[in-house]
Write a protein that holds these residues in place. Structure first.
Motif, PDB file in Angstrom:
ATOM      1  N   LEU A  19      16.599  -9.824  -1.322  1.00  0.00           N
ATOM      2  CA  LEU A  19      15.814 -10.371  -1.992  1.00  0.00           C
ATOM      3  C   LEU A  19      14.590  -9.734  -1.308  1.00  0.00           C
ATOM      4  N   ASN A  76       8.784  -1.738 -13.009  1.00  0.00           N
ATOM      5  CA  ASN A  76       8.868  -2.784 -11.637  1.00  0.00           C
ATOM      6  C   ASN A  76       7.938  -1.688 -10.945  1.00  0.00           C
ATOM      7  N   HIS A  77       7.211  -1.125 -10.992  1.00  0.00           N
ATOM      8  CA  HIS A  77       6.194  -0.677 -10.309  1.00  0.00           C
ATOM      9  C   HIS A  77       4.745  -1.494 -11.140  1.00  0.00           C
ATOM     10  N   LEU A  79       4.781  -3.700 -12.558  1.00  0.00           N
ATOM     11  CA  LEU A  79       4.310  -5.691 -12.237  1.00  0.00           C
ATOM     12  C   LEU A  79       4.104  -6.045 -11.629  1.00  0.00           C
ATOM     13  N   GLY A  80       4.817  -4.151 -10.653  1.00  0.00           N
ATOM     14  CA  GLY A  80       4.623  -5.100  -9.254  1.00  0.00           C
ATOM     15  C   GLY A  80       3.955  -4.571  -8.077  1.00  0.00           C
ATOM     16  N   ARG A  83       5.787  -3.441  -3.591  1.00  0.00           N
ATOM     17  CA  ARG A  83       6.503  -4.890  -3.416  1.00  0.00           C
ATOM     18  C   ARG A  83       7.845  -5.183  -3.495  1.00  0.00           C
ATOM     19  N   TRP A  85      10.657  -6.837  -3.283  1.00  0.00           N
ATOM     20  CA  TRP A  85      10.672  -8.118  -3.746  1.00  0.00           C
ATOM     21  C   TRP A  85      11.336  -8.175  -5.640  1.00  0.00           C
ATOM     22  N   GLY A  86      10.703  -7.694  -6.773  1.00  0.00           N
ATOM     23  CA  GLY A  86      11.264  -7.622  -7.461  1.00  0.00           C
ATOM     24  C   GLY A  86      12.426  -5.717  -8.304  1.00  0.00           C
ATOM     25  N   TYR A  87      11.949  -5.790  -7.321  1.00  0.00           N
ATOM     26  CA  TYR A  87      13.015  -4.343  -7.047  1.00  0.00           C
ATOM     27  C   TYR A  87      14.138  -5.022  -7.243  1.00  0.00           C
ATOM     28  N   HIS A  88      15.150  -5.497  -6.246  1.00  0.00           N
ATOM     29  CA  HIS A  88      15.736  -6.442  -5.522  1.00  0.00           C
ATOM     30  C   HIS A  88      16.034  -7.800  -6.662  1.00  0.00           C
ATOM     31  N   LEU A  89      15.585  -8.411  -7.863  1.00  0.00           N
ATOM     32  CA  LEU A  89      15.652  -9.637  -7.894  1.00  0.00           C
ATOM     33  C   LEU A  89      16.171  -8.303  -9.255  1.00  0.00           C
ATOM     34  N   VAL A  90      15.432  -7.608  -9.874  1.00  0.00           N
ATOM     35  CA  VAL A  90      16.630  -7.453 -11.250  1.00  0.00           C
ATOM     36  C   VAL A  90      17.604  -6.660 -10.929  1.00  0.00           C
TER      37      VAL A  90
END
Length: 791
Positions: A19, A76-77, A79-80, A83, A85-90
């Protein structure tokens, strides 16, 4: 649900350390520099561009059409931003969902009789969740294409299984006519009471529609997803129909009549043809072009080399599944040397792989021993007297009493009692071939009363049995065959069998096929467990399985740390692909301002592969930045000789020549660069940027010499306008266009372009400086300016 939840939790926990990871390798081009992710770019561009943001019909396009994955990146782009982190979370969440679905798929296929024994689906799910080869697909953000495709791949299989269950339930009512056997514990479930009227038929085909739509979605995540249609057909033929190879061939040739099954398989086939045809049309009816370094075997002129190498690659991929110790972010170039001779020892590895594969396939598709008894007109014996059947129909009598058939198996009656192997059975129970009690179901599919006693008609004959609602669990042979299908069919597009691909080995391509591998290993463990009557042997086997999962998990967590940043990733790949790893590591070190280390890395890369144009150019760029211009010029020229279409090398060569005072040679270099077409280039946007910069520098050079040639300046202006029209909201293109308009004396037009560029990128110092100079000129000429509109 416990195995599914446990495996999902393990899958998520193993990747928690990703993450905080950065964008790595292909993430830069697919996300950081992909204009299709920007909010100012119309989202409809995603429908026309490939995975990397290049127009799909462009000759240099990779032809990787994955709009659903790109749309998820765009979300993702939005929303964040960028960054990671959000891409890896998905990615981690998707991997957990895929693991849960795969574990659910394995449940009915690995369950013991009556649910006895360990939950082997738990082992299959844990093996899949923890396999180290998945790190590229999960820890690398671009691997989301494989994980998303796997999600809809499994959903398609589940929908098709429900279709098969409803199709089976419709048979007794006459909606479908041919009885069939079915997998107990069908992963899709079977809706009871579905055999009445058109409602059941509609539900049956609604699930088929859901399966087809999920298959299309899987393909739109990644091309590999379309193979789910073939896997669904294998599920139907091998697990639902439980056919063997000869029976499958007879069914497909129309010599074995099973109209409902043929209808379903035909629908899958037609949908597959439609999807592939539509995709081919959408990408311009042309295959992609790859460089020889991407897939060296495909570029080999020798048939023997191509054949032996392509035969070896599936064995090399299988080795990664068996022993995932040596992993790499890239397997191109010379990472897997070509197999060019029959004496190469790797041919033995290929032979061993295909021998084991064929052995498993034969064991899964062969007719089981003893299947000749009582079927297709073959003779059987009851109480020492011949009893024959024809196509599963009863045809013999014993002592004047009727003999009956249940599912193609014969029994005989002696004085009103059922016998098997010459022994009468109490209570009129019926045993067929010693395989157990088969009750006859009434019209409502209810078992007979009175402890399972068989019902009789008034004349003493046995009531013809109705097809059973559920038959025993699928035999291990059928599951072996399906496991091989799940392992092989999704991997077929990567085999170079139908078309050449742009890689040698890609670990993320193994994400879906590893499901078949995990299922096969769990099935083998279940078989060994059943053959170990002692508690000690079984405990040892379970301990080994747990140890395997633990080792995989430790290796996965360790491998995740390699994907935490690009420096770690490239250092980990030096032992596999030194040329590519050292070259990419040089870029990272250069960005960290470690110029000496970066130079050593570039030179190490060129030691292993001296004709890499990108590395020659990057080394030249480093030397130019350290003001070693003669050396820089030498490496730029080597890069141009290696790749004559490398526009950025021409651009920097011209700039160095200008600094050295070789103005005429610089002019020729810029002019040559301007004539380079963008056909068959991987990144036409970067090429266009370099070409327009060349034209800008050419115009600037002519202006400084006092030799302005209107035709050249006009040509430069046209190129800038073309670049700006391709990317109307791209600040650099607008700034360059403003600059050339400025040089050409079109001051109001230049002002408009500068102001538009500053709206998109307000902090661009070069554009602000050019705009101030422009306003000074306009004020001296008495032209009205828009000074103050920039704040």
């Amino acid at each position: 649900m416990i195995p599914e939840l446990a495996c999902t939790a393990v899958a998520v926990c193993l990747y928690l350390n990703t993450l905080d990871a950065d964008f790595c390798y292909d993430d830069s081009r697919a996300i950081k520099t992909n204009q299709d992710l920007l909010p100012e770019t119309p989202w409809t561009n995603v429908l026309h561009d490939d995975f990397w943001g290049t127009l799909l019909t462009h000759s240099g396009s990779h032809k990787s059409y994955r709009p659903l994955c790109t749309l998820s990146f765009r979300l993702n782009h939005a929303l964040g931003g960028l960054r990671p982190w959000g891409y890896h979370l998905v990615n981690v969440g998707l991997h957990g969902a895929v693991t849960g679905l795969f574990t659910a798929l394995c449940g009915p296929l690995l369950r013991g009789p009556g649910g006895a024994g360990p939950p082997w689906s738990l082992l299959a799910g844990l093996l899949f969740a923890s396999h180290p080869a998945h790190t590229e697909a999960v820890a690398g953000v671009v691997g989301r294409a494989d994980v998303g495709a796997a999600l809809f791949f499994l959903l398609s299989v589940f929908c098709y299984a429900r279709h098969c269950g409803l199709r089976r339930d419709l048979r007794p009512t006459g909606a479908f006519q041919t009885p069939t056997r079915h997998c107990d514990g069908d992963v899709g479930g079977g809706e009871s009471g579905g055999g009445g009227g058109g409602g059941g038929v509609l539900r049956c085909w609604a699930w088929m529609l859901g399966s087809l739509l999920c298959a299309a979605a899987s393909m739109l995540w990644k091309e590999q997803g379309v193979t789910v249609l073939a896997v669904s057909a294998a599920y139907d033929l091998l697990l639902v129909q439980r056919l063997r190879l000869r029976q499958v061939l007879l069914l497909l040739l129309g010599k074995k009549k099973d109209v409902p099954a043929l209808q379903s398989v035909a629908v899958l086939s037609c949908w597959g043809v439609f999807l592939l045809s539509a995709r081919l049309y959408w990408m311009g009816n042309k295959p992609p072009n790859f460089s020889n370094s991407d897939n060296p075997a495909a570029d080999s002129p020798h048939l023997l080399t191509r054949t032996l190498t392509f035969l070896h690659l599936p064995a090399a991929n299988a080795w990664l599944l068996l022993f995932p110790d040596k992993l790499s972010f890239d397997w191109s170039m010379d990472a897997v040397p070509l197999v060019s001779a029959l004496a190469d020892w790797r041919n033995l590895q290929s032979l061993a792989f295909y021998f084991v594969y064929v052995l498993l396939a034969v064991s899964g598709l062969r007719d089981p021993a003893g299947s000749a008894n009582g079927t297709n007109g073959k003779a059987s014996l009851a109480n020492g007297k011949a009893s024959s059947t024809t196509n599963g129909k009863a045809s013999s009598t014993t002592n004047g009493k009727a003999s009956s058939m249940t599912n193609g198996k014969a029994s005989s009656m002696t004085n009103g009692k059922a016998i098997a192997n010459g022994k009468p059975l109490p209570n009129g129970k019926h045993i067929a071939n010693g395989n157990g009690y088969h009750p006859v179901l009434d019209a409502n599919h209810n078992a007979p009363p009175e402890n399972g006693a068989q019902k009789w008609l008034a004349d003493g004959a046995a009531r013809p049995p109705a097809p059973p609602r559920r038959s025993p669990l699928p035999p291990a042979e059928s599951v072996v065959a399906f496991s091989l299908s799940l392992l092989t069919l999704p991997f077929l597009p990567a085999t170079n069998l139908f078309f050449y691909v742009g890689f040698v080995i890609a670990e993320r391509v193994l994400y879906i096929p590893s499901m078949g591998f995990s299922l096969l290993v769990a099935l083998g463990a279940r078989g060994l467990y059943a053959r170990r009557p002692s508690g000690g042997g079984r405990a040892l086997l379970l301990g080994l399985c747990g140890g395997l999962v633990l080792l995989n998990g430790v290796r996965t967590v360790q491998r995740n740390s390699d994907w935490s940043n690009e420096e770690n990733l490239y250092r980990s790949g030096i032992s596999v692909n030194p040329a590519k790893a050292w070259g990419n590591l040089g870029n990272v070190l250069k960005n960290q301002a470690k110029m000496a280390e970066a130079e050593r890395a570039y030179r190490n890369a060129l030691f292993y592969r001296g004709n890499m144009a990108d590395m020659l150019y990057n080394l030249g760029l480093l030397l130019q930045e350290t003001e070693r211009f003669p050396e820089a010029l030498h490496y730029y020229r080597l890069a141009i000789a290696s790749r004559p279409t490398l526009a950025s090398a021409y651009l920097n060569t011209g700039i160095v020549l200008m600094n050295q005072g070789s103005l005429e040679e610089a002019r020729r270099t810029f002019s040559t660069c301007a004539e380079i077409p963008d056909e068959n280039l991987k990144d036409p946007h970067a090429h266009k940027s370099s070409v327009t910069s060349c034209l800008y520098n050419l115009g600037k050079l002519l202006h400084e010499q006092g030799q302005q040639e209107a035709s050249l300046n006009e040509a430069a202006e046209r190129q800038y306008e073309r670049a700006a029209s391709l990317r109307p909201d791209y600040p650099a293109a607008l700034m360059n266009l403003g600059a050339i308009l400025h040089l050409n004396g079109k001051l109001p037009e230049a002002e408009a372009k500068y102001l538009r560029a500053l709206q998109l990128k307000p902090d661009d110092a070069i554009t602000r400086s050019n705009l101030r100079k422009l306003w000074n000129i306009m004020e001296r000429q008495g032209l009205r300016t828009k000074a103050g509109s920039t704040g």
